[in-house]
Structures are given as structure tokens and as C-alpha cells.
Design a protein around this motif. Structure first.
Motif, short mmCIF file in Angstrom:
data_model
loop_
_atom_site.label_atom_id
_atom_site.label_comp_id
_atom_site.label_asym_id
_atom_site.label_seq_id
_atom_site.Cartn_x
_atom_site.Cartn_y
_atom_site.Cartn_z
N GLY A 1 0.80 -1.22 0.21
CA GLY A 1 0.28 0.31 -0.12
C GLY A 1 0.89 0.98 0.10
O GLY A 1 1.95 1.42 -0.87
N PHE A 2 1.06 2.31 0.75
CA PHE A 2 1.55 3.31 0.43
C PHE A 2 2.49 3.40 1.85
O PHE A 2 1.88 2.40 2.93
N VAL A 3 3.59 3.32 1.22
CA VAL A 3 4.73 3.77 2.13
C VAL A 3 5.59 5.08 1.74
O VAL A 3 6.23 5.28 1.38
N ALA A 4 6.29 5.54 3.08
CA ALA A 4 6.69 6.72 3.42
C ALA A 4 8.43 6.68 2.27
O ALA A 4 9.02 6.31 2.32
N PRO B 1 -3.89 6.75 3.04
CA PRO B 1 -4.48 5.62 4.29
C PRO B 1 -3.46 4.80 5.34
O PRO B 1 -2.41 4.15 3.68
N ALA B 2 -3.15 4.31 5.96
CA ALA B 2 -2.74 3.55 6.52
C ALA B 2 -1.18 3.23 6.06
O ALA B 2 -0.51 2.04 5.70
N LEU B 3 -0.46 5.16 6.06
CA LEU B 3 1.28 4.92 5.78
C LEU B 3 1.80 4.12 6.33
O LEU B 3 1.75 4.13 7.61
N LYS C 1 -2.82 -5.00 5.41
CA LYS C 1 -4.31 -5.52 5.09
C LYS C 1 -5.80 -5.30 5.73
O LYS C 1 -6.14 -4.95 4.77
N ARG C 2 -5.35 -3.90 6.74
CA ARG C 2 -6.83 -3.87 6.30
C ARG C 2 -6.51 -2.09 5.52
O ARG C 2 -7.84 -1.98 5.22
N PHE C 3 -5.53 -2.14 4.65
CA PHE C 3 -5.59 -1.13 3.58
C PHE C 3 -6.00 -1.98 2.27
O PHE C 3 -6.89 -1.68 1.27
N THR C 4 -5.25 -3.05 2.22
CA THR C 4 -5.12 -3.88 0.77
C THR C 4 -6.47 -4.62 0.83
O THR C 4 -6.93 -5.23 -0.24
N ARG C 5 -6.75 -4.75 1.95
CA ARG C 5 -8.81 -5.67 1.46
C ARG C 5 -9.55 -4.42 0.90
O ARG C 5 -10.63 -5.29 1.15
#
Length: 266
Positions: free
Chosen positions: A197-200, A212-214, A239-243
Motif C-alpha cells: 500500500g502506501f509506504v513513506a 491511508p495506512a501509510l 491488510k487493513r488497506f489492501t482488503r
């Protein structure tokens, strides 16, 4: 084989080629695997950044793994990539795990498509991964062992605002990796797709919207290592974002488009 792929929980002595290791997730994964005793070959375009990373790994110590093998090269330069692979084979004779982490991202809208940038994104995100695979896959198949992992993105699940070219390149890479699994798994070779997902990182720093969920690169590296400890094909995180993204991708378009617009605020 447990599950779809052989699980790796002990990295000691594993010969691991990390491509795209100089910054971000790749550098964090290199540090993590070095602490676990993996034998690392590190590639990226910047020889200077790889040298700095190797120094950090040496200073941090580990569980007895040798110093990383540094193989600076460019994924979109076939000759450069082939030379790095030849050096790796000369040093190791083979590879146990090959992970393609190189990627590029530029936000883009339909009314401002820059073709030079679009070609670069496709070259780095897709063509480079294919070129990497073209070198590694025959070796793994001849060994009848080992694993290859290609890094796509949750942006490849479905169309997203500002992801006009980036998302398309990642969607194609997911499809490519699925087909690669069908080709290689009968030979005992593990194949995985990594969908962060999003990674800094410096790439996501370009975004001017809420992510979200960075996660940090270190959290992403830990998720990848945890994914390899399972037999799963896809390593998706967090997982909370990819789902949520997977659910959106399976909705009918009459629901998908308004929900994505509301979800992203774009």
C-alpha cells in the motif's frame, strides 16, 4: 511445498539478489535480511548509495553473513543488467531468492500525459521486471529450486485517480507474475507478487492527498519477510488497506466509480 510456495523462515545463508536496493523498501529489506544472516547481492543505479548501504550493514553487524555483493546497474539497460547477472553467477553460481523492488511513480492526469514520463514508468515498473525475470527464471528452473518475487502495488488492483500510467504498469506486472507462477511452479520454483500500500518514500512524497495506512519502509520490509514465511503467492500489506482495495476492485462499476471518488476525495 507448503501452500503455493516454499516458505522461508530462516534466511541464514540464503543467496538473495535485491534489485532496487539503494533506498526505500529495498534498502530497509536489505538491512533486515542482513540481520537475519542472508547473503546479499545489492543492485540499483547508484553505486554510491549502494556503498553507503553496505557500510551501514557492516556497521550494524548480523549473524555472520558476508559483506554484500554490490552490483550497480540499470534495470532498463539490458547490457548493464546482463553484466550484473554474470557477476552474480561468477561469485555465487546461482541464486536462492531474487526480488525486484525497483519502481518509479509520477502522478498523472489524462489532460496532461507526458509520454516521456509514461515510457519511463513502464520501462522501470514493467519492462525492467520482465528483463530481470528473463535472466533469473532460466537459472531457477534449471536448479528446480529458488524463488522470484516482483514488486507491483495495490494500485494495480483497480483504476485510481492520478495513477494513470503507474497503476496500469503495476496491473500488467501482477498479470505477468500470475502467469509466471503457472510457468515456474511445476519446476519447484516459488513465485510471488509483492503489493504494498502506501509506504513513506521519496516517490510517495509527491502525493498531495491523504495516504491511508501509510507505513515506513521498515514496516514494509517486515511485512515482506513475514510474507515469505508463508506459502502465499501474494504478499499484500497493510491488510487493513489492501482488503478494502480488493473489495473495491470486485464491485460492479456503477458502485466502484462513485465509491473510489468518495474514498480518495479526488
Amino acid at each position: 511445498m507448503s501452500g503455493l510456495n516454499p516458505a522461508i523462515s530462516d534466511w541464514r545463508g540464503q543467496r538473495v539478489w535485491l534489485f532496487g536496493a539503494s533506498t526505500g523498501i529495498g534498502a530497509a529489506l536489505a538491512r533486515d535480511l542482513a540481520r537475519r544472516g542472508a547473503r546479499l547481492a545489492l543492485s540499483a543505479r547508484s553505486a554510491d548509495k549502494l556503498a553507503v548501504l553496505a557500510g551501514e550493514i557492516a556497521a550494524a553487524g548480523g549473524v555472520g553473513a558476508p559483506a554484500p555483493l554490490l552490483l550497480p546497474c540499470d534495470a532498463v539497460n539490458g547490457d548493464s543488467l546482463a553484466r550484473a547477472w554474470a557477476q552474480l553467477l561468477d561469485a555465487w553460481g546461482g541464486v536462492d531468492v531474487a526480488i525486484y523492488l525497483a519502481g518509479d511513480y509520477t502522478p498523472m492526469h489524462a489532460d496532461a500525459i507526458d509520454m516521456a514520463v509514461a515510457r519511463r514508468l513502464i520501462d522501470v515498473n514493467l519492462i525492467g521486471a520482465i528483463a530481470f525475470t528473463a535472466l533469473v527464471a532460466p537459472q531457477l528452473k534449471s536448479q528446480r529450486s529458488g524463488q522470484i518475487a516482483l514488486t507491483a502495488s495495490v494500485a494495480g488492483y483497480c483504476g485510481l485517480p492520478k495513477s494513470l500510467i503507474y497503476g496500469a504498469s503495476k496491473a500488467a506486472l501482477i498479470n505477468f507474475t500470475e502467469t509466471l507462477y503457472l510457468d515456474l511452479s511445476p519446476s519447484g520454483v516459488g513465485v510471488r507478487v509483492i503489493n504494498p500500500g502506501f509506504v513513506a518514500t521519496p516517490l510517495t512524497a509527491q502525493n498531495d492527498f491523504s495516504m491511508p495506512a501509510l507505513q515506513t519502509p521498515e514496516q514494509a520490509a517486515a511485512a515482506i519477510v513475514a510474507g515469505f514465511a508463508t506459502g502465499d503467492f501474494a504478499i499484500d500489506f497493510p491488510k487493513r488497506f489492501t482488503r478494502v482495495m480488493k473489495l473495491l476492485a470486485h464491485l460492479p462499476y456503477r458502485l466502484f466509480f462513485p465509491l473510489v471518488s468518495r474514498f480518495t476525495g479526488l
